[in-house]
Write a protein that holds these residues in place. Structure first.
Motif, mmCIF file in Angstrom:
data_model
loop_
_atom_site.group_PDB
_atom_site.id
_atom_site.type_symbol
_atom_site.label_atom_id
_atom_site.label_comp_id
_atom_site.label_asym_id
_atom_site.label_seq_id
_atom_site.Cartn_x
_atom_site.Cartn_y
_atom_site.Cartn_z
ATOM 1 N N ALA A 1 0.919 -1.213 0.055
ATOM 2 C CA ALA A 1 0.140 0.131 -0.019
ATOM 3 C C ALA A 1 0.774 1.152 0.239
ATOM 4 O O ALA A 1 0.498 2.252 -0.701
ATOM 5 C CB ALA A 1 -0.969 -0.088 1.119
ATOM 6 N N VAL B 1 2.376 2.408 -3.156
ATOM 7 C CA VAL B 1 1.286 3.167 -4.074
ATOM 8 C C VAL B 1 1.063 4.510 -3.566
ATOM 9 O O VAL B 1 1.259 5.621 -4.108
ATOM 10 C CB VAL B 1 -0.063 2.465 -4.072
ATOM 11 N N LEU B 2 0.912 4.648 -2.104
ATOM 12 C CA LEU B 2 0.633 5.940 -1.408
ATOM 13 C C LEU B 2 1.887 6.841 -1.473
ATOM 14 O O LEU B 2 1.609 8.138 -1.193
ATOM 15 C CB LEU B 2 -0.066 5.710 -0.237
ATOM 16 N N ALA C 1 1.464 8.649 3.623
ATOM 17 C CA ALA C 1 0.134 8.249 4.191
ATOM 18 C C ALA C 1 -0.163 8.015 5.534
ATOM 19 O O ALA C 1 0.877 7.817 6.316
ATOM 20 C CB ALA C 1 -0.278 7.137 3.353
ATOM 21 N N GLN D 1 -5.528 5.875 5.337
ATOM 22 C CA GLN D 1 -5.350 5.855 4.149
ATOM 23 C C GLN D 1 -4.603 4.403 3.652
ATOM 24 O O GLN D 1 -5.113 3.965 2.795
ATOM 25 C CB GLN D 1 -4.337 6.909 3.490
ATOM 26 N N VAL D 2 -3.756 4.106 4.363
ATOM 27 C CA VAL D 2 -3.033 2.707 4.311
ATOM 28 C C VAL D 2 -4.293 1.543 4.443
ATOM 29 O O VAL D 2 -4.127 0.530 3.490
ATOM 30 C CB VAL D 2 -1.668 2.421 5.287
ATOM 31 N N ALA E 1 -7.211 1.746 4.133
ATOM 32 C CA ALA E 1 -8.218 1.704 2.974
ATOM 33 C C ALA E 1 -7.747 1.419 1.660
ATOM 34 O O ALA E 1 -8.243 0.577 0.897
ATOM 35 C CB ALA E 1 -8.728 3.551 2.877
ATOM 36 N N GLN E 2 -6.510 1.661 1.444
ATOM 37 C CA GLN E 2 -5.677 1.087 0.201
ATOM 38 C C GLN E 2 -5.628 -0.400 0.545
ATOM 39 O O GLN E 2 -5.762 -1.107 -0.688
ATOM 40 C CB GLN E 2 -4.489 1.721 0.188
ATOM 41 N N ILE E 3 -5.304 -1.092 1.505
ATOM 42 C CA ILE E 3 -5.192 -2.529 1.646
ATOM 43 C C ILE E 3 -6.612 -3.047 1.425
ATOM 44 O O ILE E 3 -6.710 -4.145 0.878
ATOM 45 C CB ILE E 3 -4.656 -2.638 3.118
ATOM 46 N N ALA F 1 -9.096 -1.823 -0.122
ATOM 47 C CA ALA F 1 -9.179 -1.886 -1.993
ATOM 48 C C ALA F 1 -8.647 -2.776 -2.643
ATOM 49 O O ALA F 1 -9.170 -3.459 -3.530
ATOM 50 C CB ALA F 1 -8.923 -0.306 -2.394
ATOM 51 N N ALA F 2 -7.256 -3.239 -2.159
ATOM 52 C CA ALA F 2 -6.681 -4.196 -2.797
ATOM 53 C C ALA F 2 -7.094 -5.480 -2.818
ATOM 54 O O ALA F 2 -7.049 -6.416 -3.623
ATOM 55 C CB ALA F 2 -5.256 -4.267 -2.471
#
Ligand SMILES: [Zn+2]
Length: 150
Positions: free
Chosen positions: A35, A38-39, A42, A46-47, A49-51, A53-54
Motif C-alpha cells: 500500500a 502506491v501511496l 500516508a 489511508q493505508v 483503505a488502500q489495503i 481496496a486491494a
C-alpha cells in the motif's frame, strides 16, 4: 516513473530490510508496504483503505498504525508532520524535501540536492548548545496556484 518513487524499497528490498532488523515478513507487514509503494506518504487510515481496496488482506487501522510506527522506529519509514499538524508516514526514509499542499493535505517529494547540500554544509558549521542534529526535515507549505474546475 514519477520521481517521488525513487528510494522506495521494492518488495524484495523491503523483505531484506525486515530481515536486517529481525522482523518477520508477515502478510500484514507486506500488505502495508505494498500500500505504501502506491501511496508514498500516508496516514494509517489511508493505508488501511488502500489495503481494503486491494482486497488481499484485512488489516485494522490500529494494526496498520502499529506496523507503520514500528517501521518508522527502525528507520525503514519516516514520520512526517505536516504544517497543519497531520502526521503521515513516508516510504522514503532518506533525506529529502517536501511540498506540503495545505488544501489537500498531500506531500510531494522535492529533489533539490543543491539546497540539501547548502543546508547540510551550513549545519556542519553551526552548533546548537546541548543538542545534536539527527536529520533535517524541510517542507514548503503551499497551496495550488490554480483552482480545479469542476
Ligand atoms: Zn517524502
Amino acid at each position: 516513473m514519477p520521481q517521488h518513487v525513487n528510494g522506495c524499497p521494492t518488495v524484495e528490498g523491503f523483505r531484506a530490510l525486515l530481515r536486517k532488523h529481525g522482523l518477520k515478513a508477515t502478510a500484514q507487514r507486506m500488505a502495508v508496504h505494498e500500500a505504501m509503494m502506491v501511496l508514498v506518504h500516508a496516514s494509517p487510515d489511508q493505508v488501511s483503505a488502500q489495503i481494503a481496496a486491494a482486497g488481499t488482506q484485512k488489516v485494522t487501522v490500529a494494526s496498520v498504525y502499529n506496523i507503520l510506527s514500528q517501521l518508522a522506529d527502525f528507520g525503514i519509514y519516516r514520520r512526517r508532520l505536516s504544517g497543519s499538524g497531520k502526521m503521515v508516514f513516508d516510504v522514503r526514509s532518506g533525506n529529502h524535501l517536501h511540498l506540503y499542499d495545505r488544501e489537500t493535505g498531500e506531500f510531494r517529494d522535492v529533489v533539490d540536492e543543491d539546497l540539501t547540500d547548502l543546508v547540510e554544509s551550513r549545519l556542519r558549521r553551526r552548533r546548537f548548545k546541548g543538542y545534536s542534529i539527527d536529520y533535517v526535515d524541510i517542507q514548503f507549505v503551499c497551496h495550488p496556484t490554480k483552482r480545479k474546475t469542476k
